[in-house]
Motif scaffolding. Structure first.
Motif, PDB file in Angstrom:
ATOM      1  N   GLY A  43       0.832  -1.203   0.000  1.00 13.39           N
ATOM      2  CA  GLY A  43       0.000   0.000   0.000  1.00 13.39           C
ATOM      3  C   GLY A  43       0.865   1.251   0.000  1.00 13.39           C
ATOM      4  O   GLY A  43       1.953   1.261   0.584  1.00 13.39           O
ATOM      5  N   GLU A 122      -5.727  -6.406  -3.113  1.00 16.70           N
ATOM      6  CA  GLU A 122      -6.810  -6.034  -2.191  1.00 16.70           C
ATOM      7  C   GLU A 122      -6.337  -6.152  -0.743  1.00 16.70           C
ATOM      8  O   GLU A 122      -6.610  -5.271   0.079  1.00 16.70           O
ATOM      9  CB  GLU A 122      -8.033  -6.917  -2.435  1.00 16.70           C
ATOM     10  CG  GLU A 122      -8.753  -6.589  -3.735  1.00 16.70           C
ATOM     11  CD  GLU A 122      -9.816  -7.608  -4.112  1.00 16.70           C
ATOM     12  OE1 GLU A 122     -10.806  -7.213  -4.746  1.00 16.70           O
ATOM     13  OE2 GLU A 122      -9.641  -8.817  -3.797  1.00 16.70           O
ATOM     14  N   ALA A 125      -4.344  -3.363   0.575  1.00 16.89           N
ATOM     15  CA  ALA A 125      -5.086  -2.101   0.711  1.00 16.89           C
ATOM     16  C   ALA A 125      -5.811  -1.993   2.050  1.00 16.89           C
ATOM     17  O   ALA A 125      -6.536  -1.029   2.272  1.00 16.89           O
ATOM     18  CB  ALA A 125      -6.103  -1.980  -0.431  1.00 16.89           C
ATOM     19  N   GLY A 157      -8.327   6.282   1.350  1.00 18.22           N
ATOM     20  CA  GLY A 157      -7.882   4.974   1.852  1.00 18.22           C
ATOM     21  C   GLY A 157      -8.276   4.705   3.294  1.00 18.22           C
ATOM     22  O   GLY A 157      -8.432   3.547   3.688  1.00 18.22           O
ATOM     23  N   VAL A 279      -9.346  -1.030  -3.922  1.00 16.30           N
ATOM     24  CA  VAL A 279      -8.010  -0.727  -4.442  1.00 16.30           C
ATOM     25  C   VAL A 279      -8.122   0.482  -5.359  1.00 16.30           C
ATOM     26  O   VAL A 279      -9.023   0.553  -6.193  1.00 16.30           O
ATOM     27  CB  VAL A 279      -7.464  -1.946  -5.219  1.00 16.30           C
ATOM     28  CG1 VAL A 279      -6.181  -1.597  -5.951  1.00 16.30           C
ATOM     29  CG2 VAL A 279      -7.233  -3.111  -4.262  1.00 16.30           C
ATOM     30  N   ARG A 303      -7.144   2.835  -1.832  1.00 17.99           N
ATOM     31  CA  ARG A 303      -5.714   2.835  -1.537  1.00 17.99           C
ATOM     32  C   ARG A 303      -4.882   2.644  -2.809  1.00 17.99           C
ATOM     33  O   ARG A 303      -5.115   1.688  -3.562  1.00 17.99           O
ATOM     34  CB  ARG A 303      -5.406   1.705  -0.539  1.00 17.99           C
ATOM     35  CG  ARG A 303      -3.949   1.514  -0.187  1.00 17.99           C
ATOM     36  CD  ARG A 303      -3.318   2.697   0.527  1.00 17.99           C
ATOM     37  NE  ARG A 303      -3.945   2.995   1.804  1.00 17.99           N
ATOM     38  CZ  ARG A 303      -4.227   4.260   2.219  1.00 17.99           C
ATOM     39  NH1 ARG A 303      -3.914   5.305   1.484  1.00 17.99           N
ATOM     40  NH2 ARG A 303      -4.810   4.456   3.375  1.00 17.99           N
ATOM     41  N   ILE A 305      -1.785   1.297  -4.837  1.00 14.34           N
ATOM     42  CA  ILE A 305      -1.048   0.050  -4.600  1.00 14.34           C
ATOM     43  C   ILE A 305       0.168  -0.044  -5.530  1.00 14.34           C
ATOM     44  O   ILE A 305       0.106   0.355  -6.700  1.00 14.34           O
ATOM     45  CB  ILE A 305      -1.997  -1.164  -4.860  1.00 14.34           C
ATOM     46  CG1 ILE A 305      -3.109  -1.217  -3.811  1.00 14.34           C
ATOM     47  CG2 ILE A 305      -1.234  -2.485  -4.951  1.00 14.34           C
ATOM     48  CD1 ILE A 305      -2.662  -1.575  -2.396  1.00 14.34           C
TER      49      ILE A 305
END
Ligand SMILES: NC(=O)c1ccc[n+]([C@@H]2O[C@H](COP(=O)([O-])OP(=O)(O)OC[C@H]3O[C@@H](n4cnc5c(N)ncnc54)[C@H](OP(=O)(O)O)[C@@H]3O)[C@@H](O)[C@H]2O)c1
Length: 310
Positions: A43, A122, A125, A157, A279, A303, A305
């Motif tokens: 992340g 995922e 995140a 996020g 994500v 978030r 990535i």
């Protein structure tokens, strides 16, 4: 056995995103009580670029070379000799220091089995966003069923988990976001969504029980106007003066990340489909600088990535 060297993002001095350099470095040796994770995703958090730029160096000076990243997901490559809880091949996620890398060490109490059905991206995140939202909504604001809760930065996020956790507790949630994320925030369970570019929330809302703030700036003072007497304002995005909110008769509190063991409960909520993982944009590890540039805009959904090569 892992390779002897790995691809890793390293920073050798404070500065802009261009300081994030992709290098070859030795794979870390594994202490007996830790595991080495072959990371698949990491992340990207605002704190990563706050550390990189030097803006946080007064309370968190870096030792160079420094590898950013606080969270990740991957496969256990080596379990230290004393480790019983994990073995080679386990799919895990959690708090991983120096996660912008192909391999990183983790403490066994800071990682958890990857929730069933989730991709590595995922899973990466989840930790910082969900634990911070847990710290604000559950531990600090102690949101209860029936309360009216305003979440600022609801698409980000952290905010996306704050909206969902407040809903999970049975609260009525209002979120603020930009026009491009209105439908997204509704899909997280917010009953009301305010486009912060089109309306000033304090002209629309009143007598809220709780405000959770992921944005900061002038939002503390503006938020106190919409709280009922004795209402609770919680920020994760800045420091508050000792007497903050007193004159307005509200409780103003700062929150940090909840303890990592809460990831077990968070995993259960995700597997029970009571909590959604989102994500944002995905970048290859080599494009960490572009990922930081995007994060630094302060806008977006979910978030960001970094994906490691296969
Ligand atoms: N204390 C802690 O332990 C802790 C832990 C994690 C994060 N944080 C802090 O929490 C903050 C948020 O982190 P994050 O990871 O959620 O960031 P993020 O993923 O970059 O999200 C920021 C969100 O804020 C929204 N936003 C920007 N200006 C806004 C405004 N005026 N009103 C409402 N929403 C606005 C953006 O939405 P639009 O795109 O729609 O504008 C974006 O979705 C950061 O300051 C971070 O450093 C603190």
């Amino acid at each position: 056995m892992p390779k002897n060297t790995m691809q890793v993002i390293r920073v050798h001095d404070y500065g802009g995103p261009e300081k994030l350099v992709l290098e070859q470095a030795p794979v870390p040796q594994v202490p007996s009580d830790q595991v080495l994770i072959h990371l698949k995703a990491a992340g990207v958090n605002p704190v990563d670029w706050k550390f990189r730029s030097g803006s946080a160096k007064q309370f968190m000076p870096l030792t160079f070379p420094w590898t950013p990243g606080l969270e990740g997901a991957g496969i256990v490559e080596v379990a230290g000799a004393d480790v019983k809880a994990f073995k080679k091949g386990d799919e895990v996620y959690g708090l991983v220091s120096g996660a912008y890398a192909e391999y990183a060490l983790a403490k066994t109490n800071e990682i958890f089995p990857k929730p069933a059905g989730l991709t590595f991206e995922e899973a990466a995140a989840i930790p910082i966003g969900a634990l911070t939202a847990w710290g604000a909504v559950i531990d600090t604001a102690k949101v209860e069923a029936g309360q009216h809760v305003l979440v600022h930065g609801a698409a980000g996020g952290v905010g996306l988990y704050a909206v969902q956790l407040a809903r999970w507790k049975g609260a009525h949630v209002t979120g603020t976001t930009s026009a491009s994320n209105l439908e997204f925030v509704r899909s997280l369970g917010a009953e009301q969504v305010i486009d912060y570019q089109a309306a000033r929330f304090e002209t629309v809302l009143h007598a809220m029980d709780v405000v959770i703030d992921m944005v900061g700036g002038d939002l503390p003072e503006r938020s106190w106007q919409v709280l009922r007497p004795g209402g609770v304002y919680v920020t994760v995005a800045g420091r508050l003066a000792a007497d903050a909110g007193k004159a307005q008769n509200v409780k103003a509190l700062s929150a940090g990340r909840a303890p990592v063991e809460n990831l077990k409960r968070i995993s259960e909520l995700i597997e029970a489909r009571q909590l959604k993982v989102v994500v944002g944009k995905v970048f290859p590890l080599a494009e960490a600088a572009q990922a930081h540039e995007l994060s630094q805009t302060g806008h977006g959904r979910g978030r960001i990535i970094l994906r490691m090569g296969d």
